[in-house]
Design a protein around this motif. Structure first.
Motif: not given
Length: 61
Positions: A1-24
């Protein structure tokens, strides 16, 4: 399994992706989680997978 994430139009490593605390999903604890299995470089049962995902995403409208 790869260490990949996607959030709000961006791909990156799980440790590099941040989600705002106001995200629903974080604020209300709702949302749709998605994961798919790939076999020989292709997502298994892709059409069924997408139908299932969209059905659940539509529930949250």
């Amino acid at each position: 399994m790869t260490d990949a994430a996607y959030y709000n139009g961006k791909f990156g490593r799980i440790s590099e992706i941040s989600v705002p605390v106001t995200d629903r999903a974080l604020y209300f604890g709702d949302g749709v989680y998605d994961a798919a299995a790939a076999v020989n470089g292709k997502i298994f049962a892709l059409d069924e997978h997408i139908d299932r995902f969209l059905t659940h995403a539509d529930f949250w409208k």
